[in-house]
Design a protein around this motif. Structure first.
Motif: not given
Length: 315
Positions: A224-247
């Protein structure tokens, strides 16, 4: 599209930061869970349950995405993600959560060199300097003083960092072309099936008596948390944040991983390891912050590059 534009940019950065906190704790949770289920089976069950959960919650986002290109992108992400987590979990079984967290974070230093190999964009001087800092840090964290050798778990963790670097680049690329929620669902469903297939072929069946309520709680946290919520956050975040800043933001996972390992797992961090951790984190900062000072012209060029239809680094 209007809703996305109304969300401030810092919200996407907060999503990435929240994911790092949850993932930091997950290093300790995984350390316990892998004692019950072998690595591939654990990743398979974790990912498949996550995919089912997200498919139910976001079923409307799947409409119109059941097509060849989107499914292929999901399969590519699934393969890279499974390999990254599988190798990381194998390493975690033979090292501490803190070391596993920091060695995994070296993917931030690897990303610029992987971009060089994939698209011919040469690393900066800062990237090269960061690589030397990172190597020195890895030596202090992983090499034994007597024989100058690395433990198997540390070697596997460094290998997983290569796959995580490929994953960051792949997500940044595909999220610009396909629905992020649908992509994440397919990423987990296909990754789960792949994990269960590999686990069924090469790993022993688990002892059912070891499936305790504690393991069920650990699995719930991971799904629920480490996969679902986190990867939702990561994929949405990386779609709107520059790759270097995201990393860079995602690299904070290593700090929270060590804190969780010390507080929850009882890991003892030596002075030598602390210096190594500091060097690795400094390498991450040098590698990711220095390129952010590029001129506007260079940034525009980078934006054009990210949108390049021919760029398929892990296909």
């Amino acid at each position: 599209m209007t809703e996305k534009r109304n969300i401030p940019g810092f919200v996407y950065k907060l999503m990435l930061l929240a994911a790092t906190v949850i993932w930091g704790i997950a290093f300790v949770v995984m350390k316990d869970a892998v004692d019950v289920l072998p690595p591939a089976q654990l990743i398979g069950v974790r990912f498949f349950l996550t995919g089912l959960l997200m498919a139910v919650v976001f079923h409307r986002s799947l409409k119109g995405t059941w097509n060849g290109p989107c499914l292929k992108a999901g399969l590519v992400l699934a393969a890279v993600t499974f390999l990254a987590f599988w190798v990381q979990t194998i390493g975690l079984a033979d090292t501490t959560p803190g070391k596993n967290a920091f060695l995994t974070a070296t993917y931030c230093v690897i990303v610029p060199f992987m971009l060089w190999a994939a698209a011919g964009k040469r690393p900066t001087v800062a990237n090269i300097g960061a690589a030397f800092l990172c190597i020195a840090g890895i030596g202090l964290v992983s090499l034994t003083a007597s024989a100058l050798t690395m433990e198997f778990g540390d070697v596997m963790t460094l290998l997983c960092a290569v796959f995580f670097a490929a994953q960051i680049i792949a997500i940044s690329h595909y999220s610009k072309k396909f629905n992020v929620l649908a992509l994440t669902v397919y990423q987990f469903l296909f990754g789960g099936l792949l994990g269960m297939l590999v686990g069924g072929l090469i790993e022993p069946m688990p002892n059912l008596s070891a499936l305790t309520p504690e393991f069920a709680f650990n699995l719930f946290y991971l799904v629920v948390f480490a996969s679902g919520l986190c990867y939702l956050f990561q994929n949405m975040g990386l779609a709107h944040v520059a790759p270097a800043q995201g990393a860079l933001l995602l690299s904070l996972e290593s700090v929270f991983g060590v804190l969780a390992s010390v507080l929850l797992y009882g890991e003892v961090v030596t002075g030598r390891m602390l210096v190594g951790f500091a060097l690795i984190f400094a390498a991450i900062l040098v590698s990711e912050l220095a390129p952010a000072r590029k001129t506007s012209e260079q940034r525009e060029g980078a934006a054009d590059y990210d949108a390049d239809e021919e760029y398929a680094p892990v296909a």
